[in-house]
Motif scaffolding. Sequence first.
Motif: not given
Length: 108
Positions: A18, A21-22, A26, A56, A67, A70-71, A80-81
Amino acid sequence: MAAVSESSLAIGPVGHNVLENVRRLRLAQGLSAQQLADRIAERGGKLDRPAISKIELAKRRVNVDDLAELAEALGVAPADLIAAAPDCRQCHGAPPAGFQCRVCGAAL
């Protein structure tokens, strides 16, 4: 109120997916942590810039509400995260020491 042990805050492998991916998404969208926080706030979310930075940096765990926020703000599905980040075609996840990949955002 019981004290929270350090081990209960440990980030596991899915949590690392996560955070990677974030950060990757980003940066790929050209967003600062503040801009991502602003997107989240516009949608009624609660995550602010310090929380995003802590996520992060693996200093804050992500719950299901985080989650979803953010998504939505990044325009992807929560799955996807959670999924392992794809291998970067540019640096393969290992840019030279002291550099950050402009494609995936990885840094060593």
